[in-house]
Design a protein around this motif. Structure first.
Motif, short mmCIF file in Angstrom:
data_model
loop_
_atom_site.label_atom_id
_atom_site.label_comp_id
_atom_site.label_asym_id
_atom_site.label_seq_id
_atom_site.Cartn_x
_atom_site.Cartn_y
_atom_site.Cartn_z
N PRO A 266 40.69 40.50 28.01
CA PRO A 266 41.50 39.82 29.14
C PRO A 266 42.67 38.71 28.08
O PRO A 266 43.41 38.74 29.00
N ASP A 267 42.67 38.95 27.04
CA ASP A 267 43.39 38.05 26.00
C ASP A 267 44.74 39.72 25.99
O ASP A 267 45.48 39.07 24.62
N GLY A 268 44.66 40.91 26.26
CA GLY A 268 45.90 41.26 25.65
C GLY A 268 44.80 43.01 24.24
O GLY A 268 44.41 42.19 23.72
N PRO A 269 45.88 42.67 24.30
CA PRO A 269 47.39 43.33 24.53
C PRO A 269 47.10 44.50 25.85
O PRO A 269 45.93 45.13 25.57
N TRP A 270 47.69 44.16 26.69
CA TRP A 270 47.64 44.99 27.54
C TRP A 270 48.55 45.92 28.00
O TRP A 270 50.07 45.98 27.35
N ASP A 271 48.80 47.05 29.37
CA ASP A 271 50.08 48.10 29.14
C ASP A 271 51.04 47.29 29.67
O ASP A 271 50.95 46.31 30.24
N ASP A 272 51.93 47.73 30.23
CA ASP A 272 53.23 47.47 30.17
C ASP A 272 52.82 47.05 32.12
O ASP A 272 53.77 46.53 32.70
N LEU A 273 52.53 48.36 32.97
CA LEU A 273 52.03 48.11 33.80
C LEU A 273 50.25 48.03 34.14
O LEU A 273 49.98 49.11 33.40
N LEU A 274 49.50 47.50 34.80
CA LEU A 274 48.61 47.25 34.66
C LEU A 274 48.07 47.50 36.72
O LEU A 274 48.69 47.29 37.47
N ARG A 275 47.34 47.94 37.09
CA ARG A 275 46.98 48.61 38.21
C ARG A 275 45.02 48.60 38.23
O ARG A 275 45.17 49.79 37.45
N TYR A 276 44.77 47.65 39.11
CA TYR A 276 43.43 48.81 38.71
C TYR A 276 42.19 48.04 40.34
O TYR A 276 43.38 47.39 41.12
N ARG A 277 41.55 48.61 40.58
CA ARG A 277 41.33 48.85 42.23
C ARG A 277 39.52 48.95 42.29
O ARG A 277 38.75 49.76 41.61
N PHE A 278 39.08 48.22 43.11
CA PHE A 278 37.72 47.28 43.45
C PHE A 278 37.54 47.45 44.58
O PHE A 278 37.88 47.54 45.77
N ARG A 279 35.74 48.05 44.69
CA ARG A 279 35.42 48.31 46.38
C ARG A 279 34.28 47.06 46.53
O ARG A 279 33.13 47.62 44.82
N CYS A 280 34.12 46.55 47.35
CA CYS A 280 32.72 45.53 47.53
C CYS A 280 32.26 46.58 47.26
O CYS A 280 31.71 47.62 48.71
N THR A 281 30.81 46.40 47.23
CA THR A 281 28.87 47.14 47.28
C THR A 281 28.94 47.32 48.37
O THR A 281 27.65 47.87 48.08
N THR A 282 29.07 46.41 49.46
CA THR A 282 27.97 45.99 50.65
C THR A 282 28.85 46.33 51.60
O THR A 282 28.68 47.39 52.23
N CYS A 283 30.17 45.58 51.19
CA CYS A 283 31.23 46.30 52.85
C CYS A 283 32.07 47.38 52.91
O CYS A 283 32.62 47.53 53.45
N ALA A 284 32.46 47.92 51.20
CA ALA A 284 33.04 48.16 50.77
C ALA A 284 34.96 47.43 50.95
O ALA A 284 35.65 48.71 51.38
N GLN A 285 35.13 46.93 50.95
CA GLN A 285 36.91 46.18 50.63
C GLN A 285 37.23 46.51 49.34
O GLN A 285 36.26 46.04 48.73
N VAL A 286 38.33 47.08 49.39
CA VAL A 286 39.21 47.35 48.77
C VAL A 286 40.32 46.08 48.01
O VAL A 286 40.21 45.45 48.75
N PHE A 287 40.11 45.56 46.99
CA PHE A 287 40.56 44.66 45.99
C PHE A 287 41.80 44.88 45.49
O PHE A 287 41.33 46.60 44.53
N LEU A 288 42.83 45.11 45.12
CA LEU A 288 43.58 45.10 44.51
C LEU A 288 44.39 44.22 42.63
O LEU A 288 44.58 42.89 43.05
#
Length: 96
Positions: free
Chosen positions: A56-78
């Protein structure tokens, strides 16, 4: 549409500082640890570093992109951010 499982997770969070990005990474990791979300690896423009290895404190890549899905309703977060120029990013529900 969120369910009671993922409703406590903020639906939208604008990332305009390194502190907000660190908080969003921490929130995602905690939600995975607690079984609220699951990581959705791959996809277009996904990050090279797995979230589990991302500090969480870095270092980070120039571009970050992660997707997550709720384990109950499958709503996707980005979680996405452009860190090289510091133009910010966002944590948001993926339309769908």
């Amino acid at each position: 549409m969120t369910c009671s499982n993922c409703a406590p997770i903020e639906e939208t969070r604008t990332i305009f500082s390194t502190g907000r990005l660190a908080a969003a990474i921490t929130m995602a990791k905690e939600a995975i640890r607690d079984g609220i979300l699951q990581d959705v690896p791959g996809g277009p423009m996904s990050s090279v570093i797995p979230l589990s290895d991302l500090n969480p404190d870095g270092p980070w890549d120039d571009l970050l992109r992660y997707r997550f899905r709720c384990t109950t309703c499958a709503q996707v977060f980005l979680l996405s951010a452009e860190t090289y120029h510091g133009s910010g990013g966002e944590w948001a529900k993926e339309p769908g």
